[in-house]
Design a protein around this motif. Sequence first.
Motif, short mmCIF file in Angstrom:
data_model
loop_
_atom_site.label_atom_id
_atom_site.label_comp_id
_atom_site.label_asym_id
_atom_site.label_seq_id
_atom_site.Cartn_x
_atom_site.Cartn_y
_atom_site.Cartn_z
N SER A 175 0.87 -1.42 -0.04
CA SER A 175 -0.02 -0.01 0.02
C SER A 175 0.84 1.25 -0.05
O SER A 175 2.19 1.22 0.23
CB SER A 175 -1.06 0.12 1.39
OG SER A 175 -1.84 -1.07 1.09
N ILE A 176 0.04 2.40 -0.56
CA ILE A 176 0.95 3.43 -0.26
C ILE A 176 -0.01 4.71 0.01
O ILE A 176 -1.24 4.33 0.55
CB ILE A 176 1.26 4.13 -1.68
CG1 ILE A 176 0.00 4.67 -2.60
CG2 ILE A 176 2.15 3.27 -2.65
CD1 ILE A 176 0.36 5.37 -3.82
N GLU A 177 0.40 5.79 0.64
CA GLU A 177 -0.36 7.02 0.99
C GLU A 177 0.25 8.25 0.35
O GLU A 177 1.45 8.31 0.14
CB GLU A 177 -0.88 7.02 2.45
CG GLU A 177 0.39 7.26 3.39
CD GLU A 177 0.01 7.43 4.97
OE1 GLU A 177 -0.99 6.77 5.04
OE2 GLU A 177 0.98 7.87 5.58
N ASP A 178 -0.49 9.27 0.33
CA ASP A 178 0.08 10.55 -0.46
C ASP A 178 -1.06 11.54 -0.06
O ASP A 178 -1.92 12.04 -0.64
CB ASP A 178 0.10 10.28 -2.11
CG ASP A 178 0.46 11.25 -2.78
OD1 ASP A 178 1.73 11.79 -2.43
OD2 ASP A 178 -0.12 11.61 -3.63
N ASN A 179 -0.31 12.27 0.98
CA ASN A 179 -0.97 13.65 1.26
C ASN A 179 -1.65 14.56 0.40
O ASN A 179 -2.36 15.17 0.15
CB ASN A 179 -0.39 14.13 2.90
CG ASN A 179 -0.37 13.44 4.06
OD1 ASN A 179 -1.36 12.64 3.92
ND2 ASN A 179 0.64 13.59 4.99
N GLY A 180 -0.44 14.63 -0.36
CA GLY A 180 -0.67 15.75 -1.49
C GLY A 180 -1.50 15.29 -2.83
O GLY A 180 -1.17 15.91 -3.86
N MET A 181 -2.22 14.06 -2.86
CA MET A 181 -2.53 13.52 -4.28
C MET A 181 -3.54 14.59 -4.66
O MET A 181 -3.69 14.93 -6.04
CB MET A 181 -3.31 12.32 -3.65
CG MET A 181 -3.88 11.57 -5.01
SD MET A 181 -2.84 11.17 -6.21
CE MET A 181 -2.35 9.46 -5.28
N MET A 182 -4.18 15.40 -4.12
CA MET A 182 -5.29 16.36 -4.58
C MET A 182 -4.40 17.58 -5.26
O MET A 182 -5.01 18.15 -6.23
CB MET A 182 -6.02 16.94 -3.67
CG MET A 182 -7.25 16.13 -3.26
SD MET A 182 -8.30 16.90 -2.16
CE MET A 182 -9.17 18.11 -2.99
#
Length: 305
Positions: free
Chosen positions: A70-77
């Motif tokens: 899995s990944i996460e990405d606070n700045g995806m937006m």
Amino acid sequence: MLRRNFLQQGALAGSALLAGNIAGASEKKQLMPDKTFNLDYAFHDGMFAAHAGKDFVEQIKFGYDKGFRSIEDNGMMSRTPEEQKRIGDTLAKLNMRMGVFVVTTDSWHWKLSLTTGKQEWKDKMVNDCKTAVEVAKRCNAKWVTVVPGNFDRSIPYEYQMSNVIDALRRGAEVLEKGNLVMVLEPLSDNPDLFLRYSAQTYLICKAVNSPSCKILFDMYHMQRNEGNVIKNIDASWDEIGYLQIGDNPGRKEPTTGEMNYKNIFKHIHEKGWKGILGMEHGNSIPGKEGEAALIKAYRDSDAFM
């Protein structure tokens, strides 16, 4: 042919075959990803940049080879729609999950906002949730981080709480239709933030009363604000939608601070957690050495079976 020559040639052929098998096995091993973990840890952009380069998609492929799923990405937006889709397509191809991204386009969640009860902030919340639904479609996301903003010293606490609940209900209505879950994150970054404790967040989730409003329990922040991490995870368990990691002090990978993540991970696993644990921290050592140390720290902390 003399028997001696025949035997010599046979031995040489056997040695070549064995060497070929060993080389083939070695090459196959290099192509095979490392084993997965007992829990599903999500890394973020930059965490493996020394090995894989600046391209997040290449980092995702590297992380997959190291056993992460899995990944996460606070700045995806803030990424372009094309890049959001490119990341989502990569995750789908590798059968990986997308963790949280932050529901905001201009960092308003870290300002005096939802606590005020002003219509402009309610509208901002709804509009950003609508945008988040479209972003989530491109990157296959299911969870989005929400922070209600700063404490308003001009308004009694109870009114602020009511204002936050009202705004989050409006956002949850949008997210429910888009099959997204907002996860509210209590933080320790500064004392001006309204949301700081797990019990406070639990109360809000109960009041909003929506499957699209849950707790993001960041263990680093909660260790700093209230301690008793395992006890407070248990107390708020039925409203936790997402977990994040970071050792304290320092906010680096497990084993670098005071928190016994091996015991914490074991407890979470025994409770049957099937969700994501976001690696919301930095690397304690720079470069490839630091990335290798980070992977080892997770292997060691995950070895509770």
